[in-house]
Design an enzyme around this catalytic site. Structure first.
Site, PDB file in Angstrom:
ATOM      1  NE  ARG B 294       5.867  -2.198  -2.886  1.00  0.00           N
ATOM      2  CZ  ARG B 294       5.975  -3.468  -3.264  1.00  0.00           C
ATOM      3  NH1 ARG B 294       6.669  -3.780  -4.346  1.00  0.00           N
ATOM      4  NH2 ARG B 294       5.394  -4.423  -2.562  1.00  0.00           N
ATOM      5  CE1 TYR B 434       4.428   3.296   5.366  1.00  0.00           C
ATOM      6  CE2 TYR B 434       2.486   3.229   6.756  1.00  0.00           C
ATOM      7  CZ  TYR B 434       3.472   3.948   6.134  1.00  0.00           C
ATOM      8  OH  TYR B 434       3.506   5.295   6.275  1.00  0.00           O
ATOM      9  CD  GLU B 435       1.715   0.696   0.667  1.00  0.00           C
ATOM     10  OE1 GLU B 435       1.600  -0.134  -0.243  1.00  0.00           O
ATOM     11  OE2 GLU B 435       0.739   1.190   1.258  1.00  0.00           O
ATOM     12  N   GLY B 436       5.069  -3.392   1.659  1.00  0.00           N
ATOM     13  CA  GLY B 436       6.091  -4.381   1.346  1.00  0.00           C
ATOM     14  C   GLY B 436       7.298  -4.145   2.220  1.00  0.00           C
TER      15      GLY B 436
END
Lengths: 593, 593
Positions: B294, B434-436
């Site tokens: 993140r 992406y990555e949440g």
């Protein structure tokens, strides 16, 4: 594969409950009874959904091809274009004498939103034609009108606008395209134009290019610019097509989006052109096209946002992910739909409150155009002239942001071309750029329109907001709190910004220009706030009158409450930015960036 | 063709003048003398500019190919990847025992920004490897570390993260991939994973997939998820490659951007996998990867904005269009450069003040990670845990917006792929997802991080801002007015929002969650405001000490003044939205949207 449903119900609400078009004292408006507009919108909606929308992804994936000097549009475009022509959708608001249907502009605008939402790249072929035809209609001679308009109104021939050159876009005074007068009264046009939307294609027998150029020996800069008709095929006296003119496609551009529209580099090599209007008065004629085009582009901001929103909404209802934090809403399923989550709601409500507000704004703007053109109302003309850069700049910026938000609802699936959400974003991006980049709209608004006719039009706008508040306040406490108060506050912010410009722009014009972009956005928010206050009022009246579709009207009021509470506070931020002046904006020497 | 210049000077300013890294009491930091960091950054900058950047457009245009089950990366990627390996750029911050260089994370982060700015899609091949290696390092057994880490640190083998499935992304409890225990202690992994970045390619001999799945018979939902190592080729006891594992590529996705990275559908058909860490504790191990990832994604927001800004700036200096309204700046030329226009300035200053502020924010965050990991500082760990969703969500949203603004400076040329500005926008878009997805970051921030350890970390953050203001106020009136006062106001807004959540979130958690996204953005602005206040202070100290490069430091202060005056007022708008509560957000029934 995305869906598209024509928002005809919402359009009818705006036209009849809010704008009350059939009661308006504008020539032609008495025909706009709900039954008639409903029928037109239904039919147009079917064309949008069934004919244009299925080709949207095709156009994006295939794009246009340029082979051996010929431009080919994507599979199915030719057939769909024939259907548009046969259905009479190409000249809705054009005069009957040239084959049009003479409908008010407001109805053409509502139809246009649906076509554009269904397939922006496709509709540009006829949109540019409409713009070029409007310029000929306003500035061309009788013979020119008779020669070109019937074929352009029917889209048997299409049109283009040729302004930009490799080294100049906004600053058209730098233009190099030259026009040499010939003994027969025509001109030889030589130069290169770029970014020509619908510049060449296989949809029509002839293409009528409107080209800006400088007559040799004329004044320098923008004052020496004239407008010419340059047909792809010369037109014989009997109206049949003659020889090919000396205009050719250099290449078609690879773009971020609107792949289905052919964006061409056009080379004019001594092509035969015919002056429209007076020598060196080309900008005036071009502005006729540009003002209309700017409203149309503002509408594209709405239309892409609407199409993207519809799909984001479906996905949010369908996709199961996580649980409602206040308790399961789909207890028998493995998870709740996305739409239970507050942040997804925020995202969707941003979109919904924007698109419905923007629709009202644009349709109201279209009635002002009708009022100006059909009733010769100078005040309406001044007001829409003021609002044009707001409609173009604000709605395309916001519309783009909304497509980005719609894409976000899909998570990773939004980034994959397969789902179609990327296309809405990529297509919407151009609307912030063409027909005058949005920074130029802000400059037009603050640098020209505010002071136009002694500032009369912006004062009239404020007066209108004030009157609305006065007339509608004090009847319903909840309405006052949710709508009137925020509208007043936002309008006050906008006035304060205008005052700041007046007081500080004299000393240094940069104090106004450094705040122009924020002002454009503030203005847009106030307009949408006004639209929501009007819509909520209209919805409340319907509810009070015992409307059967109570849920629709209650939803309308709630959506408006969202806009007023959550979006309108942006005006204070824009004001703070504006009031910080040009100091920090201009502080750096160019070399120190 | 875009340019990219490594911003090493600015990095050195942040590292040494602001963060004073070599004086920090963190193991390994004493080595971070200006000479050393300068040399590393210079070399990395050359690689970024000369090796990676020229392949950025190639990757976008060619994309990856999937033929007969094999994925091919774009022309030149293989050779560049070899250069990265040979130069030792793949394991900068990895332990020496596995072939890394054990440098502080902060230095790896600065290097990473340049690599990512030069070619985001390319750098993801090693970025994912780094993330996977970090998870093995933190949670793997000794044998696993010895087997995989040396090869992964050198990027002889690369790595992937496999979380998402067709029906679940954020809600990993819905996962269907199953793991069946085998008698030899391994597992048979069966399932389909989608959106697997760097999922397969031709850059490495082996690919180590880290795969989340559920051991058959284990707990339901998220509590039954375990993490497995699934190598593309099984590794023999002597470390050589054995037979091909039962993992294959289903397809590669067509995406909006990062075309140079292969985003794969991965099919596991009874593939051999090895448990990492404990059974059913897969999420814990995965979070090790995700937190690091993140921060890396937040950095991508910065890196794409920086690259786009550099080009927008060049264009604005180069392109002649219109005249400075206060008088010609290029009187001998046909027009003035774009950069004279206040609205172009506004646009560029937004970008410049964002990228420099974001760089300081990320590098500061990286020092917190070093402090947490190298010094075992629990407070630093808590603070960076709080700030991680802000870094990811705010910087990628803003970074994307800045690429859009950079594109806008180019007008029509920004929409044409040829100029490369569209790619920055298209590539930057993924980082918000992406990555949440960023909505999930906001949820993490407000739903988890604010209350973590009894709210200790957010209180510490406010205390830090307060102390900073107290220590630095009262010495220079201009500084107080331009920096301390706006920072105090913004921080007060943020605290008021936190207070609102506490008071109203109890009654109804939606009151907090409906404001989570605004809170994330407010928090980001306050962090950048703090960074600017620190940078301006540091710059003033250098000027007071008679620094030779006065223009650099004066520009730094002026850029900070812009951020404080023009961007920080956004906090008040976010607060107003938050304080309007969940009422308008949640008012509609799903059916009435």
């Amino acid at each position: 594969m995305p869906v598209y449903n024509a928002p005809t119900k919402d359009m009818n609400f705006v036209l009849h409950d809010v704008l009350k078009v059939s009661e308006a004292d504008i020539p032609g408006y008495s025909e706009l009874e709900p039954e008639f507009t409903g029928a037109v919108l239904e039919e147009a909606g079917k064309v949008a959904t069934n004919v244009l929308h299925p080709l949207n992804a095709v156009g994006d994936t295939e794009g246009c091809r340029f082979e051996n000097g010929v431009v080919y549009t994507p599979t199915g475009f030719k057939e769909a274009f024939e259907q548009m022509k046969e259905g009479g959708w190409t000249g809705l608001d054009m005069p009957e004498e040239y084959g049009g249907q003479n409908m008010p502009y407001v109805l053409g605008t509502a139809v246009g939103e649906m076509f554009s939402a269904a397939n922006q790249a496709f509709v540009m072929y006829q949109g540019l034609t409409h713009g070029a035809a409007s310029a000929i209609l306003a500035h061309g001679g009788e013979e020119q009108k008779n020669t070109y308009l019937p074929k352009m109104v029917s889209c048997e021939w299409t049109g283009t606008m040729n302004l930009t050159e490799p080294h100049c876009g906004t600053d058209l005074g730098l233009m190099r395209t030259k026009a040499e007068p010939q003994s027969d009264g025509s001109y030889k046009i030589t130069g290169q134009k770029i970014f020509i939307s619908s510049g060449d294609h296989d949809l029509a027998d002839n293409i009528i290019h409107l080209v800006l150029g400088k007559i040799v020996g004329g004044p320098e800069g923008i004052k020496g610019v004239s407008l010419f008709i340059v047909p792809k095929f010369l037109v014989k006296e009997d109206g049949s097509l003659g020889e090919r003119n000396a205009v050719s496609v250099g290449k078609i551009e690879e773009k971020m989006g609107i792949h289905g529209n052919s964006t061409c580099v056009m080379n004019y090599d001594g092509a035969t052109g015919y002056l429209i209007g007076e020598e060196h008065k080309g900008m005036r004629a071009m502005f006729t096209m540009m003002n209309e085009a700017r409203l149309g582009v503002g509408m594209q901001g709405l239309s892409q946002a609407e199409a993207a929103y519809q799909n984001a909404l479906e996905y949010a209802k369908d996709r199961l992910q996580g649980r409602d934090v206040t308790g399961p809403k789909n207890p028998d399923g493995p998870a709740d739909p996305l739409i239970v989550h507050p942040d997804i709601r925020r995202n969707l409500m941003d979109q919904k409150s924007f698109t419905e507000g923007a629709r009202a704004f644009i349709l109201w703007g279209a009635t002002l155009i009708d009022q100006a053109h059909r009733s010769g109302d100078a005040d309406a003309d001044g007001l829409i002239s003021l609002l044009t850069p707001v409609i173009k700049g604000f709605l395309t910026d916001q519309g783009y942001d909304m497509t980005v938000q719609a894409q976000q609802v899909y998570g990773g699936h939004g980034y994959i071309e397969e789902w179609g959400m990327s296309q809405y974003t990529r297509d919407a991006r151009i609307a912030m750029i063409y027909e005058g980049a949005n920074g130029v709209q802000a400059l037009d608004l603050v640098g020209r329109k505010l002071a136009q006719d002694g500032g009369k039009h912006v004062m009239a706008f404020f007066e209108m907001v004030k009157s609305f508040c006065k007339e509608n306040a004090g009847q319903d406490e909840a309405y006052d709190k949710a709508f009137i108060e925020p509208l007043k506050a936002a309008s006050k912010d906008l006035q304060a910004a205008g005052m700041y410009f007046m007081q500080n722009g004299m000393k240094n014009p940069n104090n106004a220009l450094a705040g122009s972009y924020d002002f454009m956005h503030m203005f847009g928010h106030v307009c949408l706030g006004l639209m929501w206050a009007r819509m909520a009022k209209a919805a409340a009246s319907q509810l009070a009158a015992g409307a059967t579709d109570a849920a629709f009207y209650e939803t309308k009021i709630n959506t408006g409450r969202y806009y007023m509470a959550r979006r309108l506070p942006a005006t204070a931020m824009h004001l703070a930015r504006i009031q910080s002046g040009a100091d920090t904006v201009m502080a750096l020497d160019a070399a120190n960036f």
